[in-house]
Design an enzyme around this catalytic site. Structure first.
Site, short mmCIF file in Angstrom:
data_model
loop_
_atom_site.label_atom_id
_atom_site.label_comp_id
_atom_site.label_asym_id
_atom_site.label_seq_id
_atom_site.Cartn_x
_atom_site.Cartn_y
_atom_site.Cartn_z
N LYS A 287 0.84 -1.20 0.00
CA LYS A 287 0.00 0.00 0.00
C LYS A 287 0.87 1.25 0.00
CE LYS A 287 -4.03 -1.72 2.56
NZ LYS A 287 -5.05 -1.49 1.53
N ARG A 361 -10.48 -11.39 1.95
CA ARG A 361 -11.31 -12.46 1.37
C ARG A 361 -10.60 -13.81 1.45
NH1 ARG A 361 -11.57 -9.18 -4.17
NH2 ARG A 361 -11.28 -7.51 -2.65
#
Ligand code: BES
Ligand code: MN
Ligand code: ZN
Length: 501
Positions: A287, A361
Site C-alpha cells: 500500500k 477475502r
C-alpha cells in the site's frame, strides 16, 4: 477493574428537582409551554427560565442545549436544558438520537460522577419508550469511551460519569424499562470492548493477542468457550489460502472460535465470522504510505465479533452462537505470497492471488468453509474488506451483501433500529465472471465493482448455508481528527442476534 457505569430509574416529583444534589441536572424542554419540571426550576431560580425564553436562548428546539452552571435555587452544580422539539410531534429515530446524544454529552461534559436526568416523553416513529431508554443507556456507555491504554496518566482524558439517575414517565413496566437499560448498557460495553481492541497498535494487537483476549473473555462467562487453532493445525485442515496471507509475517496466524451456548445443546447456532488482519501493509502489493497506520484497524470485524459475543453472554441470550475470528498479519517478507501465486483453499477451490492486498477475502474463504462444521442456521461475516465500499456508501453506512434476502432484511432492520445502518448491494451472477482466472479456479480480484466482486469471491465458499456479508471498511473506524474505532457493527449484530431468540 474500572467501576461500571450504572443507570437507575427513579420516580421523582417535579418539586424535588431543585433539591437533587447530583453533580449535574439535565432536564428536557419542549417548544411551547413549560412542563411541571421546568415551571418548578423557573420558580426557584427567580424566573431565570422565562427570561432565557424571552432572549431566545431556551426555544426547546430539537437538540438545542442551554447550560446553566450554579443556577440559583438549584442544588445540582450544573443544570443543562436540552431541547426536545414540539410536544407530541413524531420524531424519526435519527431525531430521537440527536436529543439523547445531547443529553448524554451534557452528562459527560459536566465532569461530575453523578447526574440526574429528567426527560419528557419522546414520540419516536415505530418505537416505544423501551427504545428511548435502551438508546439512552447505550449512548451513556458508548459515548463515555476514551482510549488511554498507552497514554501516561497526565495525558489520559478521564470520563468521570459513573451514576445516572433517570426520571422518565412511562406506561411501560419498570421491569421492561430496566431490561432496556441492561441491554443498552451491555451493547455499549460490547462496542467499547471492540474499540479497545481495535485502537491498540499493531505491534501489540497481533493474532496471538486477539487469541489471548478471546480466551480471557471466555473466562469471564461460563457459557462462553474459546478454542484457538495455530498454523500447524490449520495446515492440517488444508487452510492454505488463509495461511498464505500471514506467510510474510513473523506473527503466527490464528483461527479463534468463541462458542456461546445459551440454547439447547442440539440447537443450530448462528455464526458470526470476523476479518482479523491485525495489520494490512498490502503485502507484496504494498500500500502507499499515507494513512497506512490506519490499517491497524483491519481487525475491526474480528473486534466486533469478540465484543458481540460478550454482549450475548452478558445478556444470557437463549440461543447458540459461534463467533469465529480469522486472524493474520499481512506483511511483505521473504516468504510472502507473491502476485501470481496459486493457493488451494480448504474447500478445494484454487485461487490465483493477483493482488496480495485483497487478503481479507482469503482469510475469510477458509474461515467460511471451516464454519460449515457447526451446521449453522445463518452465517454473517464482518470485514473491513474494500476501499470501494467507502466510495459507494461513505462513513455512515455499512455495505451488506447476501445470498438470502430474508437474512439481509433482518440485518437491515437490526441496523435501522440500532442506528447502525447498512445498505444492501446486489450480488448478481453477472458479476461472478469478473473472478475468472487463466491459472486457477478463481482469481482474488477483478472487475470495477470492488465491494460486489469481493462478496462474489466470498459467495463461492458459502453455498451451503444462509449467509450475509457486512463490509464495514467505512464504518468500523474513522480517520482524520476523529481517528479511532467506532465499535460498529456491534449494535447491529447484537440487535440481530437478540431478535433471533
Ligand atoms: N483492508 C483493506 C480495505 C480497506 C481500505 C479498509 C481502506 C479500510 C479502509 C483491504 O484489505 C484492501 O486492501 N482492499 C483492496 C482490494 C483491492 C486490492 C481489490 C482495496 O480496497 O483497495
Ligand atoms: Mn488489503
Ligand atoms: Zn485488508
Amino acid at each position: 477493574m474500572k467501576k461500571r457505569l450504572s443507570i437507575n430509574l427513579t420516580k421523582k416529583n417535579a418539586k424535588e428537582l431543585p433539591n437533587i444534589s447530583s453533580g449535574s441536572l439535565i432536564v428536557g424542554v419542549y417548544e411551547g409551554p413549560f412542563t411541571e419540571e421546568l415551571k418548578i426550576i423557573d420558580e426557584v431560580s427567580n424566573s431565570q427560565l422565562r427570561k432565557l425564553r424571552k432572549l431566545g436562548e431556551l426555544k426547546g428546539k430539537l437538540g438545542q442545549g442551554t447550560y446553566l452552571p450554579a443556577l440559583s435555587g438549584v442544588k445540582a452544580q450544573r443544570t443543562y436544558l436540552i431541547g426536545c422539539g414540539k410536544k407530541g410531534k413524531k420524531l424519526s429515530r435519527q431525531d430521537g438520537i440527536k436529543v439523547l446524544s445531547k443529553v448524554v454529552s451534557a452528562a459527560i461534559s459536566s465532569k461530575a460522577s453523578t447526574t440526574f436526568i429528567s426527560i419528557p416523553k419522546l414520540n419516536i416513529s415505530g418505537e416505544g419508550d423501551d427504545w428511548v431508554i435502551q438508546q439512552l443507556a447505550f449512548l451513556c456507555e458508548n459515548n463515555s469511551y476514551t482510549y488511554d491504554a498507552k497514554l501516561n496518566k497526565k495525558n489520559q482524558k478521564k470520563v468521570l460519569l459513573k451514576r445516572v439517575s433517570l426520571s422518565f414517565n412511562s406506561s411501560l413496566s419498570t421491569a421492561k424499562l430496566n431490561r432496556s437499560i441492561k441491554v443498552g448498557l451491555a451493547i455499549g460495553r460490547g462496542s467499547n470492548a471492540a474499540k479497545d481492541l481495535a485502537n491498540l497498535p499493531g505491534n501489540v494487537c497481533t493474532p496471538s493477542y486477539l487469541a489471548k483476549e478471546s480466551r480471557s473473555a471466555a473466562n469471564k462467562y461460563s457459557s462462553l468457550k474459546c478454542s484457538v487453532l495455530g498454523e500447524k493445525e490449520m495446515k492440517k485442515l488444508g487452510m492454505d489460502c488463509l495461511l498464505s496471507v500471514g506467510a510474510g509475517s513473523a506473527q503466527e496466524s490464528k483461527l479463534i472460535t468463541l462458542n456461546y451456548q445459551g440454547g439447547k445443546k442440539g440447537d443450530q447456532p448462528h455464526v458470526i465470522v470476523g476479518k482479523g488482519i491485525t495489520f494490512d501493509t498490502g503485502g507484496i502489493s504494498l500500500k502507499p504510505g499515507a494513512t497506512m497506520d490506519e490499517m491497524k484497524f483491519d481487525m475491526c470485524g474480528a473486534a466486533s465479533v469478540i465484543g458481540t459475543m460478550q454482549v450475548m453472554a452478558e445478556l444470557k441470550v437463549p440461543i447458540n452462537i459461534v463467533g469465529v475470528v480469522a486472524s493474520a498479519e499481512n506483511m511483505p517478507g521473504g516468504k510472502a505470497t507473491k502476485p501470481g501465486d496459486v493457493v488451494k483453499t480448504m474447500s478445494g477451490l484454487t485461487v490465483e492471488i493477483l493482488n496480495t492486498d485483497a487478503e481479507g477475502r482469503l482469510v475469510l474463504a477458509d474461515a467460511l468453509t471451516y464454519v460449515k462444521k457447526f451446521n449453522p442456521k445463518s452465517v454473517v461475516d464482518i470485514a473491513t474488506l474494500t476501499g470501494a465500499c467507502i466510495v459507494a456508501l461513505g462513513h455512515s453506512t455499512s455495505g451488506l451483501l447476501s445470498n438470502d434476502d430474508r437474512l439481509a432484511q433482518k440485518l437491515l432492520t437490526a441496523g435501522t433500529i440500532s442506528n447502525d445502518r447498512a445498505w444492501q448491494l446486489p450480488i448478481w451472477d453477472v458479476y461472478q465472471k469478473d473472478l475468472d482466472s487463466n491459472f486457477a479456479d478463481i482469481a482474488n480480484i477483478g472487475g470495477r465493482a470492488g465491494t460486489i466482486t469481493a462478496a462474489c469471491f466470498l459467495s463461492r465458499f458459502t453455498k451451503d448455508y444462509s449467509w450475509a456479508h457486512l463490509d464495514v471498511a467505512g464504518t468500523a473506524h474513522l480517520g482524520g481528527a476523529a481517528k479511532g474505532a467506532s465499535g460498529r457493527p456491534v449494535p447491529l449484530l447484537s440487535h440481530y442476534l437478540l431478535d433471533q431468540s
